[in-house]
Motif scaffolding. Structure first.
Motif, PDB file in Angstrom:
ATOM      1  N   GLY A   1     -22.873 -37.005  -3.250  1.00  0.00           N
ATOM      2  CA  GLY A   1     -22.354 -37.462  -1.548  1.00  0.00           C
ATOM      3  C   GLY A   1     -22.729 -36.260  -1.198  1.00  0.00           C
ATOM      4  O   GLY A   1     -22.555 -36.116   0.101  1.00  0.00           O
ATOM      5  N   ILE A   2     -23.680 -34.818  -1.161  1.00  0.00           N
ATOM      6  CA  ILE A   2     -23.632 -34.384  -0.824  1.00  0.00           C
ATOM      7  C   ILE A   2     -25.675 -34.235  -0.024  1.00  0.00           C
ATOM      8  O   ILE A   2     -26.398 -34.821  -0.872  1.00  0.00           O
ATOM      9  CB  ILE A   2     -23.892 -32.576  -1.853  1.00  0.00           C
ATOM     10  N   GLN A   3     -25.468 -33.891   1.296  1.00  0.00           N
ATOM     11  CA  GLN A   3     -26.966 -33.841   1.850  1.00  0.00           C
ATOM     12  C   GLN A   3     -27.349 -32.477   1.880  1.00  0.00           C
ATOM     13  O   GLN A   3     -27.318 -31.423   1.606  1.00  0.00           O
ATOM     14  CB  GLN A   3     -26.608 -33.416   3.795  1.00  0.00           C
ATOM     15  N   LEU A   4     -28.645 -32.362   1.677  1.00  0.00           N
ATOM     16  CA  LEU A   4     -29.739 -31.249   1.631  1.00  0.00           C
ATOM     17  C   LEU A   4     -30.524 -31.042   2.877  1.00  0.00           C
ATOM     18  O   LEU A   4     -31.255 -31.781   3.433  1.00  0.00           O
ATOM     19  CB  LEU A   4     -31.040 -32.062   0.660  1.00  0.00           C
ATOM     20  N   VAL A   5     -30.331 -29.578   3.069  1.00  0.00           N
ATOM     21  CA  VAL A   5     -31.063 -28.634   4.261  1.00  0.00           C
ATOM     22  C   VAL A   5     -32.480 -28.224   4.220  1.00  0.00           C
ATOM     23  O   VAL A   5     -31.504 -27.348   3.729  1.00  0.00           O
ATOM     24  CB  VAL A   5     -30.002 -28.345   4.948  1.00  0.00           C
ATOM     25  N   LEU A   6     -33.556 -28.531   4.812  1.00  0.00           N
ATOM     26  CA  LEU A   6     -34.361 -27.829   3.851  1.00  0.00           C
ATOM     27  C   LEU A   6     -34.737 -26.871   5.649  1.00  0.00           C
ATOM     28  O   LEU A   6     -34.273 -26.831   6.350  1.00  0.00           O
ATOM     29  CB  LEU A   6     -36.025 -28.187   4.301  1.00  0.00           C
ATOM     30  N   MET A   7     -34.458 -25.199   4.611  1.00  0.00           N
ATOM     31  CA  MET A   7     -34.642 -24.347   6.234  1.00  0.00           C
ATOM     32  C   MET A   7     -35.635 -23.009   5.536  1.00  0.00           C
ATOM     33  O   MET A   7     -35.921 -23.070   4.771  1.00  0.00           O
ATOM     34  CB  MET A   7     -33.195 -23.097   6.297  1.00  0.00           C
ATOM     35  N   LEU A   8     -36.761 -22.557   6.065  1.00  0.00           N
ATOM     36  CA  LEU A   8     -37.817 -21.500   5.756  1.00  0.00           C
ATOM     37  C   LEU A   8     -37.034 -21.156   6.735  1.00  0.00           C
ATOM     38  O   LEU A   8     -36.882 -20.126   7.683  1.00  0.00           O
ATOM     39  CB  LEU A   8     -39.264 -21.925   6.480  1.00  0.00           C
TER      40      LEU A   8
ATOM     41  N   LEU B   1     -31.463 -17.677   9.596  1.00  0.00           N
ATOM     42  CA  LEU B   1     -30.877 -18.890   8.320  1.00  0.00           C
ATOM     43  C   LEU B   1     -29.779 -18.045   8.533  1.00  0.00           C
ATOM     44  O   LEU B   1     -28.183 -17.922   7.790  1.00  0.00           O
ATOM     45  CB  LEU B   1     -31.964 -18.083   7.730  1.00  0.00           C
ATOM     46  N   LEU B   2     -29.725 -16.427   8.134  1.00  0.00           N
ATOM     47  CA  LEU B   2     -28.302 -15.865   7.697  1.00  0.00           C
ATOM     48  C   LEU B   2     -27.041 -15.738   8.753  1.00  0.00           C
ATOM     49  O   LEU B   2     -26.094 -16.377   8.419  1.00  0.00           O
ATOM     50  CB  LEU B   2     -28.934 -14.508   7.633  1.00  0.00           C
ATOM     51  N   SER B   3     -27.243 -16.003   9.907  1.00  0.00           N
ATOM     52  CA  SER B   3     -26.154 -16.597  11.620  1.00  0.00           C
ATOM     53  C   SER B   3     -26.108 -18.058  10.768  1.00  0.00           C
ATOM     54  O   SER B   3     -24.466 -18.520  10.754  1.00  0.00           O
ATOM     55  CB  SER B   3     -27.250 -16.673  12.465  1.00  0.00           C
ATOM     56  N   TYR B   4     -26.671 -18.863  10.548  1.00  0.00           N
ATOM     57  CA  TYR B   4     -26.497 -20.343  10.350  1.00  0.00           C
ATOM     58  C   TYR B   4     -25.635 -20.275   9.061  1.00  0.00           C
ATOM     59  O   TYR B   4     -24.189 -20.985   8.763  1.00  0.00           O
ATOM     60  CB  TYR B   4     -27.787 -21.317  10.155  1.00  0.00           C
ATOM     61  N   LEU B   5     -25.590 -19.852   7.389  1.00  0.00           N
ATOM     62  CA  LEU B   5     -25.251 -20.039   6.458  1.00  0.00           C
ATOM     63  C   LEU B   5     -23.585 -18.978   6.694  1.00  0.00           C
ATOM     64  O   LEU B   5     -22.711 -19.508   6.306  1.00  0.00           O
ATOM     65  CB  LEU B   5     -25.952 -18.967   5.500  1.00  0.00           C
TER      66      LEU B   5
ATOM     67  N   VAL C   1     -23.088 -24.746   5.995  1.00  0.00           N
ATOM     68  CA  VAL C   1     -23.158 -25.479   4.101  1.00  0.00           C
ATOM     69  C   VAL C   1     -22.581 -24.944   3.407  1.00  0.00           C
ATOM     70  O   VAL C   1     -21.648 -23.373   3.791  1.00  0.00           O
ATOM     71  CB  VAL C   1     -25.065 -25.210   4.104  1.00  0.00           C
ATOM     72  N   ASP C   2     -22.379 -25.630   2.471  1.00  0.00           N
ATOM     73  CA  ASP C   2     -21.518 -24.756   1.137  1.00  0.00           C
ATOM     74  C   ASP C   2     -22.189 -24.349   0.161  1.00  0.00           C
ATOM     75  O   ASP C   2     -21.211 -24.321  -0.271  1.00  0.00           O
ATOM     76  CB  ASP C   2     -20.818 -26.183   0.309  1.00  0.00           C
ATOM     77  N   GLY C   3     -22.986 -24.336   0.305  1.00  0.00           N
ATOM     78  CA  GLY C   3     -23.581 -23.775  -0.806  1.00  0.00           C
ATOM     79  C   GLY C   3     -25.100 -22.945  -0.430  1.00  0.00           C
ATOM     80  O   GLY C   3     -25.888 -24.384   0.265  1.00  0.00           O
ATOM     81  N   VAL C   4     -26.179 -22.453  -1.550  1.00  0.00           N
ATOM     82  CA  VAL C   4     -28.034 -22.594  -1.422  1.00  0.00           C
ATOM     83  C   VAL C   4     -27.818 -22.592  -1.838  1.00  0.00           C
ATOM     84  O   VAL C   4     -28.214 -21.400  -2.848  1.00  0.00           O
ATOM     85  CB  VAL C   4     -28.144 -21.239  -0.306  1.00  0.00           C
ATOM     86  N   VAL C   5     -29.491 -23.618  -2.309  1.00  0.00           N
ATOM     87  CA  VAL C   5     -30.632 -23.568  -3.330  1.00  0.00           C
ATOM     88  C   VAL C   5     -31.985 -22.543  -2.818  1.00  0.00           C
ATOM     89  O   VAL C   5     -32.632 -22.541  -1.499  1.00  0.00           O
ATOM     90  CB  VAL C   5     -31.361 -24.633  -3.905  1.00  0.00           C
TER      91      VAL C   5
ATOM     92  N   LEU D   1     -28.411 -12.417   0.822  1.00  0.00           N
ATOM     93  CA  LEU D   1     -27.470 -13.755   0.180  1.00  0.00           C
ATOM     94  C   LEU D   1     -26.242 -13.629  -0.015  1.00  0.00           C
ATOM     95  O   LEU D   1     -25.450 -14.397  -0.067  1.00  0.00           O
ATOM     96  CB  LEU D   1     -28.087 -15.213  -0.050  1.00  0.00           C
ATOM     97  N   HIS D   2     -26.271 -13.414  -1.481  1.00  0.00           N
ATOM     98  CA  HIS D   2     -24.890 -12.725  -1.576  1.00  0.00           C
ATOM     99  C   HIS D   2     -24.464 -11.420  -1.446  1.00  0.00           C
ATOM    100  O   HIS D   2     -22.849 -12.067  -1.324  1.00  0.00           O
ATOM    101  CB  HIS D   2     -25.887 -11.475  -3.271  1.00  0.00           C
ATOM    102  N   ASP D   3     -24.319 -11.094   0.019  1.00  0.00           N
ATOM    103  CA  ASP D   3     -23.527 -10.130   0.884  1.00  0.00           C
ATOM    104  C   ASP D   3     -22.625 -11.100   1.705  1.00  0.00           C
ATOM    105  O   ASP D   3     -21.993 -11.330   1.673  1.00  0.00           O
ATOM    106  CB  ASP D   3     -24.409  -9.487   2.274  1.00  0.00           C
ATOM    107  N   THR D   4     -23.386 -12.874   1.440  1.00  0.00           N
ATOM    108  CA  THR D   4     -22.760 -13.788   2.568  1.00  0.00           C
ATOM    109  C   THR D   4     -21.795 -14.316   1.729  1.00  0.00           C
ATOM    110  O   THR D   4     -20.788 -15.315   2.011  1.00  0.00           O
ATOM    111  CB  THR D   4     -23.753 -15.153   2.748  1.00  0.00           C
ATOM    112  N   ARG D   5     -21.415 -14.334   0.207  1.00  0.00           N
ATOM    113  CA  ARG D   5     -20.718 -15.012  -0.740  1.00  0.00           C
ATOM    114  C   ARG D   5     -20.365 -16.207  -0.799  1.00  0.00           C
ATOM    115  O   ARG D   5     -19.426 -16.799  -0.910  1.00  0.00           O
ATOM    116  CB  ARG D   5     -19.215 -14.231  -0.245  1.00  0.00           C
TER     117      ARG D   5
END
Length: 350
Positions: free
Chosen positions: A113-120, A130-134, A139-143, A157-161
């Protein structure tokens, strides 16, 4: 609305589900919010009651309780102003690799039940957005797919925890989980195969040398040939695109017309290179044996079909999704990285 017109049916509530299931409202809430401590028999009763009543959870209210959005971001990070033959977005959607990544991710995320959001992210402005959005918890996590060795995004990305998984091992020290194919070993398979065919006048169209995958495939290939005493190898740098593969193959033939084998570091580049070889009067594989890398749809689009090194992108992407869900479900617990082993797929080009 007239006096005798039927009133619209009201949406089912948690209380309705609880009444049908014969359990408390709190038990229904725990099941819907994904609690893992509910007795399996009670869980089935609640799920059947949800189906019977047509209850639809209020996702906004649920997110206030669970602090989750039920969405994850697929972030594609590219070097700013890379001198390539195709624009970033066009190249991304024309490359079979990205479709295979999305397919593997959805195989795991959709049933959950997880949606995937594409970001460039291909310049400083898009990276800041991107960092502001995160950081605002959308979102709950990032690939993360990062294409170059000096990309600052893994560290940021690591700094966002946020829970995060990288596609490929980071070249800068970053304590993030990653999923990788052994790129060097894959290129060594290509070299060993060409040597086994008796080919000695060997060239290669490499990937970009500012990209870890491009570096690893080139060094793995050259090291394997060197172990067989073949050190006079002509290499031309490509850019992992169809048109870039054609241009690089033309340069390679200009530098070394007597080649009897070529390793091309991506199937998409090989698909572009093949017509160049045929126009030069080269028969494949009689005059030149050809080996690619990826085992994507481009390999079977070649004529003759391409012998290639398979990296299991769909399986790797599915593993990235599983590792990310583990991080989301168990914050703070270490999640190990994973390395996949490539294989050689023999077809008619070599």
């Amino acid at each position: 609305m007239t006096a005798d017109a039927p009133l619209p049916a009201r949406p089912a509530t948690l209380e309705d589900v609880a009444a049908v299931a014969g359990v408390s409202r709190a038990t229904v809430s725990r099941v819907i919010n994904g609690a893992t401590t509910v007795d399996p028999a009670l869980r089935r009763m609640v799920e059947e009651a949800v189906d019977a009543t047509g209850y639809v959870p209020n996702r906004a209210a649920r997110s206030l309780v669970t602090r989750r959005t039920d969405s994850v971001a697929l972030v594609v990070s590219e070097r700013e102003r890379r001198p390539v033959s195709e624009p970033f977005i066009g190249r991304m959607f024309s490359d079979p690799y990205f479709g295979r990544v999305v397919s593997g991710l959805l195989e795991v995320l959709r049933p959950a039940g997880i949606q995937l959001v594409l970001m460039l992210a291909d310049d400083q402005s898009s990276r800041d957005q991107l960092l502001s959005y995160l950081r605002h918890g959308h979102v709950d996590g990032v690939v993360l797919i990062s294409s170059h060795a000096d990309d600052p995004l893994p560290g940021l990305l690591h700094d966002t925890r946020l829970p995060a998984v990288l596609a490929g091992e980071p070249r800068r020290p970053t304590p993030l989980t990653y999923v990788e194919a052994d790129q060097r070993a894959g290129a060594q398979l290509a070299a060993e195969h060409l040597v086994s065919l008796g080919r000695r006048r060997i060239g290669t169209v490499s990937g970009p040398q500012d990209m870890p995958a491009g570096q690893a495939r080139l060094t793995g290939f050259l090291d394997a040939l060197s172990a067989h005493g073949i050190r006079d190898v002509t290499a031309v740098e490509g850019d992992f695109t169809h048109t870039g593969g054609a241009a690089a193959m033309k340069r390679l033939l200009e530098d070394r017309a007597d080649l009897d084998a070529v390793f091309i570091a991506s199937d998409l580049m090989a698909l572009g290179a093949l017509p160049v070889l045929l126009r030069a009067g080269k028969e494949i594989p009689d005059d030149i044996a050809l080996v690619g890398f990826d085992d994507s749809s481009a390999a079977t689009a070649c004529d003759p079909p391409l012998t290639t090194v398979r990296q299991p992108v769909e399986e790797m992407s599915a593993e990235m999704a599983r590792l990310l869900l583990k991080q989301i479900g168990s914050p703070g617990e270490p999640v190990p990285s994973a390395i996949f082993h490539p294989t050689l797929v023999r077809r008619r080009s070599a």
